[in-house]
Write a protein that holds these residues in place. Sequence first.
Motif, short mmCIF file in Angstrom:
data_model
loop_
_atom_site.label_atom_id
_atom_site.label_comp_id
_atom_site.label_asym_id
_atom_site.label_seq_id
_atom_site.Cartn_x
_atom_site.Cartn_y
_atom_site.Cartn_z
N ASP A 47 -14.92 -11.91 -4.83
CA ASP A 47 -15.92 -12.07 -5.88
C ASP A 47 -16.07 -10.80 -6.72
OD1 ASP A 47 -16.34 -14.49 -4.64
OD2 ASP A 47 -18.29 -13.95 -3.78
N GLY A 48 -16.26 -11.01 -8.02
CA GLY A 48 -16.63 -9.91 -8.90
C GLY A 48 -15.53 -8.94 -9.26
N THR A 49 -14.31 -9.20 -8.84
CA THR A 49 -13.20 -8.27 -9.12
C THR A 49 -12.70 -8.47 -10.55
OG1 THR A 49 -12.48 -7.90 -6.86
CG2 THR A 49 -10.77 -7.82 -8.54
N TRP A 50 -12.29 -7.36 -11.17
CA TRP A 50 -11.77 -7.35 -12.54
C TRP A 50 -10.28 -7.01 -12.50
CZ3 TRP A 50 -9.81 -3.14 -15.45
CH2 TRP A 50 -9.64 -3.39 -16.83
N ILE A 51 -9.47 -7.87 -13.11
CA ILE A 51 -8.02 -7.66 -13.21
C ILE A 51 -7.71 -7.36 -14.67
CG2 ILE A 51 -5.74 -8.60 -12.77
CD1 ILE A 51 -7.44 -8.32 -10.24
N GLY A 52 -7.26 -6.15 -14.95
CA GLY A 52 -7.08 -5.71 -16.32
C GLY A 52 -5.83 -6.26 -16.98
N ILE A 88 -7.16 -9.01 -2.14
CA ILE A 88 -7.99 -8.02 -2.82
C ILE A 88 -9.45 -8.35 -2.57
CG2 ILE A 88 -8.60 -7.02 -5.06
CD1 ILE A 88 -5.77 -7.74 -5.99
N GLY A 89 -10.24 -7.34 -2.24
CA GLY A 89 -11.64 -7.53 -1.87
C GLY A 89 -12.57 -7.76 -3.04
N ARG A 90 -13.86 -7.60 -2.77
CA ARG A 90 -14.91 -7.83 -3.76
C ARG A 90 -15.09 -6.62 -4.68
NH1 ARG A 90 -18.98 -11.55 -1.80
NH2 ARG A 90 -20.51 -10.33 -2.94
N ASP A 91 -15.44 -6.90 -5.92
CA ASP A 91 -15.86 -5.87 -6.88
C ASP A 91 -14.83 -4.76 -7.06
OD1 ASP A 91 -18.38 -7.13 -7.36
OD2 ASP A 91 -19.05 -6.38 -5.42
N CYS A 92 -13.56 -5.10 -6.97
CA CYS A 92 -12.50 -4.13 -7.25
C CYS A 92 -12.20 -4.12 -8.75
CB CYS A 92 -11.23 -4.50 -6.48
SG CYS A 92 -11.39 -4.36 -4.69
N ARG A 93 -11.52 -3.05 -9.18
CA ARG A 93 -11.08 -2.93 -10.58
C ARG A 93 -9.61 -2.52 -10.56
NH1 ARG A 93 -14.77 -2.95 -14.48
NH2 ARG A 93 -13.71 -1.45 -15.83
N ILE A 94 -8.77 -3.41 -11.11
CA ILE A 94 -7.33 -3.18 -11.13
C ILE A 94 -6.92 -3.01 -12.60
CG2 ILE A 94 -5.09 -4.01 -10.35
CD1 ILE A 94 -7.13 -3.74 -8.09
N PHE A 95 -6.48 -1.83 -12.98
CA PHE A 95 -6.28 -1.49 -14.38
C PHE A 95 -4.89 -1.87 -14.88
CE2 PHE A 95 -10.14 0.63 -13.56
CZ PHE A 95 -10.74 0.94 -14.78
N SER A 96 -4.70 -1.70 -16.18
CA SER A 96 -3.48 -2.13 -16.86
C SER A 96 -2.23 -1.53 -16.22
CB SER A 96 -3.52 -1.71 -18.34
OG SER A 96 -4.62 -2.29 -18.99
N GLY A 97 -1.24 -2.37 -16.03
CA GLY A 97 0.05 -1.91 -15.54
C GLY A 97 0.13 -1.68 -14.05
N ILE A 104 -6.36 -4.89 0.00
CA ILE A 104 -7.20 -3.92 -0.70
C ILE A 104 -8.65 -4.21 -0.35
CG2 ILE A 104 -7.78 -2.89 -2.92
CD1 ILE A 104 -4.79 -2.80 -2.30
N GLY A 105 -9.40 -3.19 0.08
CA GLY A 105 -10.79 -3.37 0.48
C GLY A 105 -11.73 -3.58 -0.70
N ASP A 106 -13.01 -3.62 -0.41
CA ASP A 106 -14.03 -3.86 -1.43
C ASP A 106 -14.29 -2.61 -2.27
OD1 ASP A 106 -14.34 -6.38 -0.29
OD2 ASP A 106 -16.04 -5.76 0.95
N ARG A 107 -14.59 -2.85 -3.55
CA ARG A 107 -15.05 -1.79 -4.48
C ARG A 107 -14.01 -0.69 -4.69
NH1 ARG A 107 -18.59 -3.12 -0.92
NH2 ARG A 107 -18.11 -1.28 0.32
N THR A 108 -12.78 -1.02 -4.47
CA THR A 108 -11.71 -0.05 -4.68
C THR A 108 -11.19 -0.15 -6.12
OG1 THR A 108 -11.01 0.29 -2.41
CG2 THR A 108 -9.28 0.39 -4.06
N MET A 109 -10.84 1.00 -6.69
CA MET A 109 -10.37 1.07 -8.07
C MET A 109 -8.93 1.56 -8.08
SD MET A 109 -11.93 3.25 -11.28
CE MET A 109 -13.57 2.54 -11.03
N ILE A 110 -8.07 0.80 -8.76
CA ILE A 110 -6.66 1.14 -8.85
C ILE A 110 -6.32 1.29 -10.33
CG2 ILE A 110 -4.31 0.41 -8.34
CD1 ILE A 110 -5.43 -1.05 -5.89
N ARG A 111 -6.01 2.51 -10.76
CA ARG A 111 -5.88 2.83 -12.17
C ARG A 111 -4.49 2.50 -12.72
NH1 ARG A 111 -10.20 5.34 -14.77
NH2 ARG A 111 -8.86 4.72 -16.50
#
Length: 267
Positions: A34-39, A50-59, A80-87
């Motif tokens: 839930d709540g994850t953003w895929i760029g 992929i867990g909750r509220d993650c942010r996976i950026f372009s590329g 991938i755990g929760d709230r993790t950001m991958i730039r």
Amino acid sequence: MIHPLAYVHPDAKLGNNVTVEPFAYIAGKVTIGDGTWIGPNAVINDGAVIGRDCRIFSGAVIAGIPQDLKFRGEETTAVIGDRTMIRECATVNRGTAAKNTTIVGSDTLIMAYAHVGHDCVVGDHCILANNVSLAGEVELDDWVILGGHTAIHQFCRVGKHAMTSGGTMVGKDIPPFIKAAHYPASYVGVNTIGLRRRGFDARQIEEIMNICRIMFQNGYSYGKACGLLEEQLPDSEARKEMLDFFAGSKRGVIKPYQPRMKDQDEE
């Protein structure tokens, strides 16, 4: 919200309030919390969890096929755990038959162009700065910070609350609580600033400094130093963490930094 210009396989399992931006690709054997953003232009391959509220950026590429010639197409995962950001343009390969999975913990930041190889285990609250490279089956315990361009050899382990400076080349295990730098990677001190930021009080930090004086600064062999820790210092969580780390090391542990002596002709 799934943008019409994104591709999402009908078998992919997306939670509530997941956003998928234009030109992202999501394969079928994928689960996203839930709540994850895929760029835009992110690629989520088969085997990604992929867990909750993650942010996976372009590329970024999650669950790419391992860069391992022994890989034979076995079904494995990248978790991938929760709230993790991958730039931007970071890569997390999925596992091989060795461990079947690559794991990145919760509340972790993987900066642009970093690489997490097959079967790695990255703990919670870690930071991998730009261009960090983890070879296969590397283990990072919780709260590890790796400076930009740090490269870690396969099978190495980095202990809790350890930190490397930018450009560190790591070929052996890095114990908990310390700072490492140089080539080859060497002990250069206690990560006191990081420990303070994480709530360690003065007494706890002094205890860790006493542990590190025995282990790294008094010239003892590591076997002798471990014995002295048990004899001279009271039982504690920090002492146990250090002793357990040395007992479990498979590649050996980094040494204290030894500055090169100037040649007499240069003086």
